[in-house]
Design an enzyme around this catalytic site. Sequence first.
Site, PDB file in Angstrom:
ATOM      1  N   GLY A 214       0.848  -1.189   0.000  1.00 38.34           N
ATOM      2  CA  GLY A 214       0.000   0.000   0.000  1.00 38.34           C
ATOM      3  C   GLY A 214       0.880   1.234   0.000  1.00 38.34           C
TER       4      GLY A 214
ATOM      5  N   HIS B  49      -4.283   1.654   7.530  1.00 41.93           N
ATOM      6  CA  HIS B  49      -2.922   2.203   7.571  1.00 41.93           C
ATOM      7  C   HIS B  49      -2.777   3.337   6.553  1.00 41.93           C
ATOM      8  CE1 HIS B  49       1.642   1.464   7.769  1.00 41.93           C
ATOM      9  NE2 HIS B  49       1.502   2.256   6.715  1.00 41.93           N
ATOM     10  N   GLU B  50      -3.255   3.099   5.323  1.00 36.82           N
ATOM     11  CA  GLU B  50      -3.080   4.109   4.270  1.00 36.82           C
ATOM     12  C   GLU B  50      -3.958   5.341   4.525  1.00 36.82           C
ATOM     13  OE1 GLU B  50      -0.523   3.705   2.588  1.00 36.82           O
ATOM     14  OE2 GLU B  50      -0.281   1.573   3.001  1.00 36.82           O
TER      15      GLU B  50
ATOM     16  N   HIS C 213      -2.375   7.618   6.866  1.00 34.52           N
ATOM     17  CA  HIS C 213      -1.370   8.495   6.245  1.00 34.52           C
ATOM     18  C   HIS C 213      -2.010   9.805   5.777  1.00 34.52           C
ATOM     19  CE1 HIS C 213       2.423   6.366   6.148  1.00 34.52           C
ATOM     20  NE2 HIS C 213       1.912   5.289   5.605  1.00 34.52           N
TER      21      HIS C 213
ATOM     22  N   GLN D  24       3.307   9.940   1.126  1.00 36.27           N
ATOM     23  CA  GLN D  24       4.589   9.214   1.155  1.00 36.27           C
ATOM     24  C   GLN D  24       5.450   9.522  -0.058  1.00 36.27           C
ATOM     25  OE1 GLN D  24       2.612   5.209   2.092  1.00 36.27           O
ATOM     26  NE2 GLN D  24       4.584   5.080   3.131  1.00 36.27           N
TER      27      GLN D  24
ATOM     28  N   CYS E 121       6.162   0.043   7.225  1.00 35.76           N
ATOM     29  CA  CYS E 121       5.784   1.162   6.365  1.00 35.76           C
ATOM     30  C   CYS E 121       6.997   1.534   5.522  1.00 35.76           C
ATOM     31  CB  CYS E 121       5.354   2.341   7.238  1.00 35.76           C
ATOM     32  SG  CYS E 121       4.860   3.792   6.310  1.00 35.76           S
ATOM     33  N   LEU E 122       6.763   1.800   4.247  1.00 39.06           N
ATOM     34  CA  LEU E 122       7.884   2.170   3.381  1.00 39.06           C
ATOM     35  C   LEU E 122       8.544   3.468   3.852  1.00 39.06           C
ATOM     36  CD1 LEU E 122       6.468   1.314  -0.169  1.00 39.06           C
ATOM     37  CD2 LEU E 122       8.000  -0.053   1.260  1.00 39.06           C
TER      38      LEU E 122
HETATM   39 NI    NI Z   1       2.780   3.422   5.561  1.00 39.42          NI
END
Ligand code: NI
Length: 163
Positions: A45, A132-133, A136, A50, A90-91
């Site tokens: 995701g 989660h997304e 963000h 991000q 998380c990236l």
């Molecule tokens: Ni993330």
Amino acid sequence: MILPITYEKEPSLHRPSQPVTVITNEILDLIDDMFETMNQSNGIGLAAPQVGKNIRVIIVDILQKKSKPFALINPEIVHAEGEQFYEEGCLSCPGLSGNVKRAAKVTVLGLDESGNDVKIDAEKLLAVVLQHEIDHLDGILFIDRLDEKEKQKIEKQRKLAKM
Ligand code: NI
């Protein structure tokens, strides 16, 4: 085009993102680039903040047969129930992972890339990724949601990462 991913300290990750009012070609290009960027990093995701864009766009690809990759514009959780724990990463926080409490099931409304209304009833991993997304988009990282024990685990992970 692969975009640079923003990391933990970047302001774009900590402020709320703006709703999309018109789905422009620029936004469609951004979504393409987000998929390319996520796939290169083996993510499941990715949210626009991000890649430094504070607009309400997410993409999801949980790499399961039943669930195709999709983009969601202006996603909103309209129903949540139950609870589940999942070890999240998380990236934007490389090397860190923690067990996060989330709703077990969520219903999410949003728009697809053509501007059509979409309704998703999600559970298990898909529900985790959506929560989660969408977090963000509100400037919240998974590490903000950890209990004390999990926060301590993260601090250990940070120390190891610096060694
Ligand atoms: Ni993330």
